[in-house]
Scaffold this active site. Structure first.
Site, mmCIF file in Angstrom:
data_model
loop_
_atom_site.group_PDB
_atom_site.id
_atom_site.type_symbol
_atom_site.label_atom_id
_atom_site.label_comp_id
_atom_site.label_asym_id
_atom_site.label_seq_id
_atom_site.Cartn_x
_atom_site.Cartn_y
_atom_site.Cartn_z
ATOM 1 N N CYS A 20 -6.668 1.259 2.331
ATOM 2 C CA CYS A 20 -7.612 2.382 2.275
ATOM 3 C C CYS A 20 -7.332 3.300 1.097
ATOM 4 C CB CYS A 20 -7.556 3.175 3.573
ATOM 5 S SG CYS A 20 -8.127 2.245 4.994
ATOM 6 N N ASN B 49 -11.986 -2.656 -0.746
ATOM 7 C CA ASN B 49 -10.903 -2.972 0.192
ATOM 8 C C ASN B 49 -11.462 -3.488 1.504
ATOM 9 O OD1 ASN B 49 -8.368 -2.961 1.593
ATOM 10 N ND2 ASN B 49 -8.963 -0.995 2.455
ATOM 11 N N GLU B 50 -11.691 -2.584 2.431
ATOM 12 C CA GLU B 50 -12.133 -2.988 3.768
ATOM 13 C C GLU B 50 -13.514 -2.366 3.975
ATOM 14 O OE1 GLU B 50 -10.213 -1.180 7.288
ATOM 15 O OE2 GLU B 50 -9.363 -3.166 7.618
ATOM 16 N N GLU C 37 0.863 -1.189 0.000
ATOM 17 C CA GLU C 37 0.000 0.000 0.000
ATOM 18 C C GLU C 37 0.891 1.228 0.000
ATOM 19 O OE1 GLU C 37 -2.950 0.508 3.115
ATOM 20 O OE2 GLU C 37 -3.820 2.184 1.998
HETATM 21 O O1 AHR Z 1 -2.758 -1.423 6.684
HETATM 22 C C1 AHR Z 1 -3.229 -0.173 7.047
HETATM 23 C C2 AHR Z 1 -4.730 -0.028 6.814
HETATM 24 O O2 AHR Z 1 -5.436 -0.879 7.645
HETATM 25 C C3 AHR Z 1 -5.196 -0.397 5.442
HETATM 26 O O3 AHR Z 1 -5.064 0.642 4.555
HETATM 27 C C4 AHR Z 1 -6.640 -0.725 5.644
HETATM 28 O O4 AHR Z 1 -7.140 -1.644 4.721
HETATM 29 C C5 AHR Z 1 -6.699 -1.178 7.075
HETATM 30 O O5 AHR Z 1 -7.665 -0.490 7.736
#
Ligand code: AHR
Length: 685
Positions: free
Chosen positions: A267, A400-401, A71
């Site tokens: 994120c 993603n999340e 990331e």
């Molecule tokens: O790894 C850091 C963050 O943690 C990532 O961007 C996200 O997917 C999670 O909340």
């Protein structure tokens, strides 16, 4: 709704859920040995028994099981993996001269103005006009780099700039690499300027190593010049690609032998708002035309003192480069694309369900960009960038999340469209930010109903949680969607605490849980630690797998845990029965083991975590093996203290040590060191 840092913290920083010790694992006949750190230190040494049924092979382990999660956080791309040394090279930051300062030597007079008329390109319209009225001893500007520029003695540096004269052209542009203590380490000149934008280049060698150099760009003679994309790269990059990646950091990635690489996040995929989500189509083609945006980590933790106002995304490391990197290091590409939802810790902005088509089309076009023939609309773009062969994309992440019904509704639409056109591509969905709780409990049954392929679970939890959850997957449904443990890291203090450490304690806890991933390789198909890397002077989040400064990079103890699992993956799980003395604490099974077989080398691989402070003497039996040994290879990752860490100055304080073990047979004894992860490779017929 605007983002409030507190909302993230509320979710992340809540106390860890109670330890969840599953019932005895009958599936693999595993009996936990619970060893207490304190009790073990004083009690007599226990003897444990490890019986490995080599004649009853279990699940096949995914060749791409152990991967990495890239990331662009912590200066992961610009200022990190992407080897560009100039910050704000195209004057697109909201403060267009951020990172630059004016040079006005004695006798010089002139001005610096950022303009956007008749630009080099429409995507990044700003450029710099340098007007020199009196040259004096030099007028120009200086770039500070990403917390300085790391340069090495004897290495060649390649400067480039788009320039045009705006009226009378000055005599020359002199570029100088200058050390932190003001010594000129190398210089070159560009002398030709016409009325149209043209890329000019010059190279020089650095006469000394310096971690905090800067680049001076000085106009010689009076006149007026327009400048854009002012760039400086080391010639030595990964695979010596011009404008490429930092060779030392990529080497650390390659040394992990990752089975897959997830990118670009995290994120970062989502954006604070949908307008600043990651859009892969803006990251390919000529680097000068890739539209710069603010990195979403720029201000995310500003209130906690971890703001980085100079953090932007130039996309010099874009989707083509990600695919190329995956190919270089032998990792399956796993791109994650926005599913019409901005970060739910931030704005939670949603694209209406009836307007999702462009988002879905982005996925379809990406598959064509990666795999399509050169005759296709997107395949031809890949070929134009130098890769006519397909990248063989087999996995794609939808969001993603994310969480809530909003995600399920969107995932269903993506899955329908993508599966209709590309049933060969597996889809990654997710179970939200926590490994349990309301969001998780809502998402899993829904994704099961939707027959999801892989569900991404995230765990940022304390070390004890990892030990306690080592058998988490023993009781998972074997027939439902598979698990991608896509983001995990033990947190020594608490999630998003700036005091979290990459210490041996956390690394061993992760290893303990990874033994559970391996034992349940039929359910857990992929796993990756997160985040991947951080600049020591510009990070927002800790812990991270790799740390670097402008010249050096090192792997943490956690890195070596990942490496030991990845390099000792094995092909098939072997049932392992672990019995022995239990020295108390029910909730912290700090002794964990797993076994598998490497078909090619005909070796049984045993991985054992001894997270206690005492050595553990074990009797190992290889059932169903005619002949074993007589030598085995043993690799141990251990330390004198659970607080041990690596650093730039001591990069291998905690690192694996490999030796040979004699007198190995179908039954043998081995003493597992305190605070260790051990990998035994035993030749076995
Ligand atoms: O790894 C850091 C963050 O943690 C990532 O961007 C996200 O997917 C999670 O909340």
């Amino acid at each position: 709704m605007s983002f409030c840092e507190g909302s993230w913290l509320k979710i992340f920083a809540r106390p860890a859920p109670p330890d969840n010790i599953p019932a005895m694992n009958t599936r693999f006949l595993t009996i936990l040995v619970a060893l207490s750190v304190s009790a073990a230190a004083t009690a007599a040494e226990p003897t444990v028994s490890l019986k490995i049924s080599a004649n009853q092979p279990g699940a096949k382990i995914n060749p791409a099981m152990w991967g990495i999660f890239f990331e662009d956080i912590n200066f992961g791309a610009d200022g990190g993996l992407y080897a560009e040394l100039v910050k704000n090279r195209s004057f697109e930051f909201p403060n267009p001269l951020m990172g630059w300062s004016q040079i006005k030597n004695p006798g010089a007079a002139g001005s610096l103005t950022v303009l956007d008329q008749n630009p080099l390109n429409a995507a990044n319209p700003h450029y710099l006009r340098v007007k020199v009225d009196t040259a004096g001893e030099g007028f120009g500007l200086s770039n500070e780099g990403f917390r300085g520029m790391g340069v090495r003695k004897g290495e060649t540096y390649n400067f480039s700039v788009y320039a045009r004269s705006a009226g009378d052209a000055p005599k020359a542009l002199r570029v100088e690499l200058v050390s932190a203590d003001d010594r000129v380490l190398g210089s070159a000149k560009v002398t030709k300027f016409g009325p149209e934008w043209k890329k000019e280049t010059a190279s020089f060698k650095a006469s000394a190593t310096n971690p905090k150099a800067r680049l001076n760009v000085i106009v010689e003679g009076a006149g007026m010049l327009d400048l854009d994309m002012i760039s400086l790269f080391p010639q030595h990059t990964w695979k010596e690609r011009p404008g490429g990646l930092r060779a030392d950091v990529v080497q650390l990635l390659a040394d992990l032998k990752p089975g897959f690489m997830r990118f670009p996040g995290g994120c970062i995929v989502e954006g604070h708002w949908l307008t600043n989500r990651y859009q892969w189509k803006n990251t390919i083609g000529d680097v000068a035309g890739r539209r710069l945006i603010m990195n979403r980590w720029n201000d995310e933790f500003a209130k906690r003192g971890r703001g980085t106002p100079d953090y932007f995304q130039s996309f010099g490391l874009g989707f083509f480069e990600f695919f190329q990197l995956c190919e270089d290091i032998g990792a399956e590409p796993l791109p994650i694309l926005n599913c019409g939802m901005a970060c739910q810790f931030n704005s939670s902005e949603l694209c209406p369900l009836d307007q999702l088509e462009p988002f879905i089309q982005d996925d379809l076009d990406l598959i064509e960009f990666a795999n399509g023939p050169v005759s296709s609309a997107w395949g031809v773009k890949r070929a134009a960038m130098g890769h006519p062969q397909p990248f063989n994309l087999k996995l794609i992440g939808v969001g993603n999340e994310q969480w809530g019904p909003q995600f399920i509704e969107r995932y269903a639409k993506f899955a329908k469209a993508l599966k209709a056109k590309h049933p060969e591509v597996q889809l990654v969905s997710d179970a939200g930010p926590d490994p349990s709780g309301d969001k998780f409990d809502f998402l899993w049954p829904k994704l099961r109903e939707l027959k999801a392929d892989l569900v991404d679970e995230h765990f940022y939890r304390p070390p004890d949680w990892f030990y306690a959850n080592a058998n988490r997957y023993d009781k998972y449904d074997r027939n439902g969607p598979k698990v991608f443990a896509g983001e995990y890291a033990a947190q020594s203090v608490e999630t998003v605490s700036a005091d979290n450490r990459n210490n041996l304690e956390c690394a061993l806890a992760e290893a303990a849980m990874m033994t559970g991933f391996e034992r349940n390789a039929d359910v857990v198909r992929m796993a990756s630690y997160a985040p991947l890397s951080a600049h020591v002077d510009a990070w927002q989040w800790t812990p991270n797998l790799i740390w670097f400064d402008n010249l050096r990079a090192f792997g943490t103890p956690n890195y070596y845990v990942q490496q030991l699992f990845s390099r000792n993956r094995g092909d098939v799980v072997l049932p392992l029965e672990l019995t022995g003395a239990t020295l108390a604490t029910k909730n912290q099974p700090r002794f964990q083991a797993t076994a598998c077989r490497d078909e090619k080398s005909s070796e049984i691989i045993v991985k054992v975590v001894n997270g206690t402070a005492a050595p553990v003497e074990a009797n190992l039996q290889l059932i169903g093996v005619r002949k074993a040994g007589p030598k085995a290879t043993v690799t141990v990752l251990a330390g004198a203290s659970l607080n041990d860490e690596n650093s730039l100055d001591q990069p291998r304080k905690v690192a694996p040590v490999t030796s040979s073990l004699d007198r190995v047979d179908t039954e043998f004894k081995y003493t597992f060191q305190p605070r260790s992860l051990t990998v035994l490779r035993v030749p076995a017929k």
